[in-house]
Write a protein that holds these residues in place. Structure first.
Motif, PDB file in Angstrom:
ATOM      1  N   VAL A  34       0.515  -5.591   2.315  1.00 46.66           N
ATOM      2  CA  VAL A  34      -0.377  -4.556   2.939  1.00 46.66           C
ATOM      3  C   VAL A  34      -1.821  -4.682   2.397  1.00 46.66           C
ATOM      4  O   VAL A  34      -2.841  -4.262   2.715  1.00 46.66           O
ATOM      5  N   PHE A  35      -1.901  -5.496   0.913  1.00 49.12           N
ATOM      6  CA  PHE A  35      -3.139  -5.504   0.246  1.00 49.12           C
ATOM      7  C   PHE A  35      -2.788  -6.602  -0.593  1.00 49.12           C
ATOM      8  O   PHE A  35      -1.907  -6.929  -1.149  1.00 49.12           O
ATOM      9  N   GLU A  37      -5.105  -8.390  -3.897  1.00 45.81           N
ATOM     10  CA  GLU A  37      -6.149  -8.084  -4.798  1.00 45.81           C
ATOM     11  C   GLU A  37      -6.454  -9.485  -5.513  1.00 45.81           C
ATOM     12  O   GLU A  37      -5.824 -10.075  -5.879  1.00 45.81           O
ATOM     13  N   LEU A  38      -7.790 -10.014  -5.106  1.00 51.65           N
ATOM     14  CA  LEU A  38      -8.116 -11.423  -5.478  1.00 51.65           C
ATOM     15  C   LEU A  38      -9.022 -11.363  -6.587  1.00 51.65           C
ATOM     16  O   LEU A  38      -9.639 -10.423  -6.897  1.00 51.65           O
ATOM     17  N   VAL A  53      -2.897  -9.832  -7.214  1.00 57.52           N
ATOM     18  CA  VAL A  53      -1.875  -8.874  -7.034  1.00 57.52           C
ATOM     19  C   VAL A  53      -1.619  -8.589  -5.690  1.00 57.52           C
ATOM     20  O   VAL A  53      -2.557  -8.594  -4.905  1.00 57.52           O
ATOM     21  N   GLU A  55       0.328  -6.474  -3.080  1.00 58.15           N
ATOM     22  CA  GLU A  55       1.151  -5.224  -2.746  1.00 58.15           C
ATOM     23  C   GLU A  55       1.802  -5.336  -1.264  1.00 58.15           C
ATOM     24  O   GLU A  55       1.008  -5.474  -0.352  1.00 58.15           O
ATOM     25  N   SER A  56       2.974  -5.067  -1.347  1.00 59.91           N
ATOM     26  CA  SER A  56       3.850  -4.924   0.022  1.00 59.91           C
ATOM     27  C   SER A  56       4.253  -3.327   0.038  1.00 59.91           C
ATOM     28  O   SER A  56       3.616  -2.538  -0.888  1.00 59.91           O
ATOM     29  N   ALA A  59       6.309  -2.721  -2.909  1.00 55.02           N
ATOM     30  CA  ALA A  59       5.799  -2.803  -4.347  1.00 55.02           C
ATOM     31  C   ALA A  59       4.669  -3.686  -4.876  1.00 55.02           C
ATOM     32  O   ALA A  59       4.028  -4.397  -3.654  1.00 55.02           O
ATOM     33  N   ALA A  60       4.130  -3.563  -5.786  1.00 55.61           N
ATOM     34  CA  ALA A  60       2.992  -4.465  -6.261  1.00 55.61           C
ATOM     35  C   ALA A  60       3.719  -5.622  -6.991  1.00 55.61           C
ATOM     36  O   ALA A  60       4.433  -5.390  -7.983  1.00 55.61           O
TER      37      ALA A  60
END
Lengths: 122, 381
Positions: A34-35, A37-38, A53, A55-56, A59-60
């Motif tokens: 769902v996200f 982080e690059l 990171v 994010e599903s 969990a992260a």
């Protein structure tokens, strides 16, 4: 050539640059992304540093840099379409491009066959 | 990211079926449980809200409180809860809390008074899986000698949740007259079961209590219905988070009170007036004068979820609370969370920030549920 790490990153290197992402196995284990982080372009990463990171729903999870290098590009498409990591983890869903500091670091990676055998032992 | 094959984990009677359905099994409260099936958490979550999802919740503790007569049993349970069980009608159930003498929460529980003979002498209770041993000991120490708490072995529990659950159930069981929080002893295709119209997703649905030996046959029957898909614990968590429902051990525990946790509805008017429940002095003071902190809903701007443990900050960057549950809400299509904040920041609409790995996410204190409940109530309200 494409190499793999035990942490389920892949890295495709050539001409002093390398593209990094996560393996098909990794996206399957993470589930719906769902996200992402690059890192910032220009960031200098050491081998093993947290590079991104994921994010599903669940969990992260951290993604580590498989080699030492400077971030020269990130896949901005993932900002608007993080599920691309699930659909195309080892192609369109790439994370970042690095300028390779030490090509010798690439030698320690598993090739596709070795990685497949490794995944089968998990 | 590794599969768990811990031999010390218990299995439910559906373990083989879970594996056949492609479940990814994880340890949960001492059991190997399915966290997701092949569809994945997002699809399982959406399917439950759109049609009907089948959950194995056999790990939960099914207890029976029995005594010489109903009034004695109800009075016994009232010594450890703030609920009004003396006036619970046969065929009805209630959400309640086991509470310490200090007014904090030992567990949140469902209590049903069976219709018919069993309801003349007892109550059925569902404990959280991770709290069964604690609850059994805690309740046990407060019982008069004439009242017994029993946890019959070889039981199973299924939940069928979603707007199509009623259509599916009606093909197998006479549950058409049931409304939210009703309980009924009936049969499912001729097999004796107890059914409650309840659940933990915010959707209409049913929970089915049955012998472990019957669980697989009934689960297969339900899964053969076109509306039904198997749903794992991952989606169960995202569904209950969107429904604003607290999870024991995360959002409530032995350090939180019902008033702090926004669960004051579980303190019945009769017990308030009598001030005769555990921790009554503290709780009545909190109801009158407020608490230092409050459980609130949190809507987060953007797409980055905040997880349990993340710090909640005021606009000056000072910590004013902590996230206790958080994740991505598939139906909301945005990150949602719940957590405790200082009373000064607990009002709806207050802007706060949540720190996630050094990023500060703009967040608004928001009403819960995040997705409206769709229970089929017996009467308004």
């Amino acid at each position: 050539m494409t190499g793999y790490t035990k942490d389920h990153e892949w890295i495709a290197a050539g001409a002093g640059e390398a593209t990094v992402g996560i393996s098909h196995y990794a996206q399957d284990q993470l589930g719906d992304v769902v996200f992402v982080e690059l890192p910032q372009v220009g960031k200098k990463l050491k081998k093993g540093d947290v590079a991104a990171v994921v994010e599903s729903v669940k969990a992260a999870s951290e993604v580590y840099s498989p080699i030492t290098g400077e971030v020269i590009a990130v896949n901005d498409t993932l900002t608007g379409d993080p599920a691309l990591v699930n659909r195309s983890p080892e192609a369109d869903g790439w994370f970042m491009r690095l300028r390779v500091s030490d090509p010798k670091e690439l030698d320690g990676l598993m090739d596709e066959a070795a990685y497949k055998s490794f995944v089968d032992t998990i | 990211m590794t599969e768990t094959t811990d031999a010390t984990l218990r299995e439910t009677s559906l373990a083989a079926l879970h594996r056949e359905l492609g479940a990814r099994m994880v340890p949960f409260a001492g059991y190997a449980m399915p966290v997701q099936y092949r569809d994945g958490i997002m699809a399982e979550h959406r399917h439950t809200r759109a049609a009907a999802g089948l959950f194995d919740v056999s790990h939960m503790g099914q207890a029976q409180l029995r005594g010489p007569d109903y009034a004695t049993v109800a009075a016994a349970l009232e010594t450890v809860t703030p609920g009004d069980f003396q006036n619970l009608a046969p065929g009805r159930m209630r959400y309640s809390l086991l509470m310490t003498p200090e007014g904090t929460i030992v567990d949140d529980i469902m209590v049903a008074r069976p219709a018919g003979k069993a309801g003349e002498t007892g109550l059925d209770i569902v404990f959280n899986a991770a709290r069964v041993a604690v609850d059994e000991a805690f309740v046990g120490t407060h019982l008069p000698t004439s009242v017994r708490l029993e946890l019959p072995p070889h039981r199973a529990m299924l939940a069928l949740q979603g707007p199509k659950a009623i259509d599916v159930m009606l093909r197998h069981a006479a549950v058409g007259e049931m409304r939210f929080m009703d309980t009924l002893a009936t049969t499912f295709d001729g097999i004796p079961v107890a059914v409650t119209r309840s659940g933990y997703t915010g959707e209409d649905g049913f929970e089915i209590y049955l012998a472990a030996a019957d669980a697989e046959a009934i689960a297969r029957t339900l899964l053969a219905e076109p509306e039904v898909r198997p749903i794992g614990l991952g989606a169960r968590d995202s569904l209950r988070l969107e429904a604003g429902l607290p999870l024991y051990g995360h959002d409530i525990d032995e350090t939180t009170t019902p008033v702090e946790a926004d669960l004051a509805f579980a303190i019945s008017p009769r017990r308030r007036a009598a001030a005769d429940f555990p921790g009554a002095a503290r709780i009545l003071d909190e109801l009158q004068n407020g608490t230092r902190r409050k459980r609130v809903g949190l809507r987060i701007d953007g797409k980055l979820p905040a997880r349990e443990g993340a710090a909640i900050l005021d606009d000056g960057g000072a910590a004013v609370g902590k996230v206790t549950s958080g994740g991505f809400g598939p139906t909301v299509d945005a990150p949602v969370a719940m957590g405790y904040v200082d009373a000064a920041h607990a009002a709806l609409g207050v802007s706060v920030a949540i720190d996630v790995r050094g990023r500060t996410l703009a967040t608004t204190v928001s009403p819960m549920p995040f997705v409206a409940h769709r229970y089929r109530r017996r009467s308004a309200g």
